[in-house]
Scaffold this motif. Structure first.
Motif, PDB file in Angstrom:
ATOM      1  N   SER A 150       0.821  -1.207   0.000  1.00 18.65           N
ATOM      2  CA  SER A 150       0.000   0.000   0.000  1.00 18.65           C
ATOM      3  C   SER A 150       0.854   1.256   0.000  1.00 18.65           C
ATOM      4  N   ARG A 151       0.286   2.299  -0.548  1.00 14.60           N
ATOM      5  CA  ARG A 151       0.970   3.581  -0.640  1.00 14.60           C
ATOM      6  C   ARG A 151       1.254   4.176   0.743  1.00 14.60           C
ATOM      7  N   PRO A 152       0.310   4.105   1.725  1.00 11.04           N
ATOM      8  CA  PRO A 152       0.633   4.628   3.059  1.00 11.04           C
ATOM      9  C   PRO A 152       1.788   3.895   3.729  1.00 11.04           C
ATOM     10  N   LEU A 153       1.903   2.584   3.508  1.00  6.32           N
ATOM     11  CA  LEU A 153       3.019   1.839   4.091  1.00  6.32           C
ATOM     12  C   LEU A 153       4.346   2.323   3.517  1.00  6.32           C
ATOM     13  N   LEU A 154       4.376   2.562   2.215  1.00  8.26           N
ATOM     14  CA  LEU A 154       5.597   3.099   1.599  1.00  8.26           C
ATOM     15  C   LEU A 154       5.918   4.488   2.127  1.00  8.26           C
ATOM     16  N   LEU A 155       4.886   5.299   2.330  1.00  9.36           N
ATOM     17  CA  LEU A 155       5.093   6.650   2.841  1.00  9.36           C
ATOM     18  C   LEU A 155       5.630   6.625   4.272  1.00  9.36           C
ATOM     19  N   SER A 197       7.297   4.118   5.731  1.00  8.59           N
ATOM     20  CA  SER A 197       8.666   3.609   5.741  1.00  8.59           C
ATOM     21  C   SER A 197       9.642   4.649   5.201  1.00  8.59           C
ATOM     22  N   GLY A 198       9.245   5.401   4.177  1.00 15.99           N
ATOM     23  CA  GLY A 198      10.100   6.480   3.670  1.00 15.99           C
ATOM     24  C   GLY A 198      10.301   7.571   4.702  1.00 15.99           C
ATOM     25  N   THR A 199       9.251   7.873   5.461  1.00 14.35           N
ATOM     26  CA  THR A 199       9.359   8.879   6.515  1.00 14.35           C
ATOM     27  C   THR A 199      10.283   8.401   7.627  1.00 14.35           C
ATOM     28  N   LEU A 200      10.177   7.131   7.999  1.00 18.76           N
ATOM     29  CA  LEU A 200      11.080   6.586   9.029  1.00 18.76           C
ATOM     30  C   LEU A 200      12.535   6.618   8.569  1.00 18.76           C
ATOM     31  N   ILE A 201      12.774   6.241   7.329  1.00 17.70           N
ATOM     32  CA  ILE A 201      14.142   6.299   6.795  1.00 17.70           C
ATOM     33  C   ILE A 201      14.651   7.735   6.797  1.00 17.70           C
ATOM     34  N   SER A 202      13.779   8.683   6.458  1.00 15.64           N
ATOM     35  CA  SER A 202      14.168  10.095   6.455  1.00 15.64           C
ATOM     36  C   SER A 202      14.507  10.582   7.857  1.00 15.64           C
ATOM     37  N   LEU A 203      13.679  10.208   8.827  1.00 13.61           N
ATOM     38  CA  LEU A 203      13.951  10.603  10.215  1.00 13.61           C
ATOM     39  C   LEU A 203      15.278  10.031  10.704  1.00 13.61           C
ATOM     40  N   ILE A 204      15.532   8.776  10.387  1.00 13.84           N
ATOM     41  CA  ILE A 204      16.787   8.139  10.814  1.00 13.84           C
ATOM     42  C   ILE A 204      17.984   8.801  10.132  1.00 13.84           C
TER      43      ILE A 204
END
Length: 176
Positions: free
Chosen positions: A4-9, A11-18
């Motif tokens: 799903s698109r929200p799951l990708l969003l 996970s992308g947000t978590l990677i960005s925060l890290i």
């Protein structure tokens, strides 16, 4: 398998925060270790600086306005995802991305394309960094650039999904 698109969003947000968090901690560790502007160092000295890290070194980092907006956006997306919000305006990511780029995020968007080169050098060169890498905020810009890249993909996917509505093929008329 349909991701799903929200799951990708999320996970992308978590990677960005890290990525942004690691860059900010690296800059603070450089300040704690007292590394000079052109002094070359590796991961070992940076790890030693993490051991000496105090709140004072984090407080001495000067953030730009767009970086605060970027972090606020990351937190807002995570909060919306945890609250179960699955719909929003299609123009929100585009407007938010445009605002960040205009306020100075264009530097971060450029640095995200430098990140693979830096990671390649990190593998093959024992001392890839110098004090200038953190003093010029290159690490922070690379970390924040990941978020801008996620936003760009989010905005592009919204327009691709929206495209069939505004670009319909012409109707065939039967004229006798």
């Amino acid at each position: 398998m349909n991701i799903s698109r929200p799951l990708l969003l999320v996970s992308g947000t978590l990677i960005s925060l890290i990525a942004h968090g690691v860059a900010v901690l690296g800059e603070a560790a450089r300040n704690a270790e007292g590394l000079g502007f052109s002094e070359r160092f590796g991961i070992g000295r940076l790890a030693a600086g993490l051991g000496k890290l105090t709140f004072r070194q984090l407080k001495d980092i000067q953030f730009e306005v767009w970086e605060f907006l970027s972090f606020g956006g990351m937190v807002a997306v995570m909060a919306a995802a945890l609250a179960g919000m699955d719909r929003g305006s299609r123009w929100l990511p585009v407007g938010y991305l445009s605002l960040l780029v205009v306020l100075g995020g264009w530097k971060a968007l450029l640095m995200v394309f430098y990140a693979p080169i830096f990671l390649f050098k990190l593998v093959f060169e024992p001392l890839p960094m110098d004090g200038e890498f953190f003093a010029d905020s290159t690490a922070r810009y690379m970390g924040a650039g990941v978020w801008l890249l996620v936003l760009s993909v989010w905005a592009l996917s919204g327009f691709i999904k929206w495209r069939p509505k505004w670009l319909m093929p012409p109707r065939v008329r039967h004229i006798i």
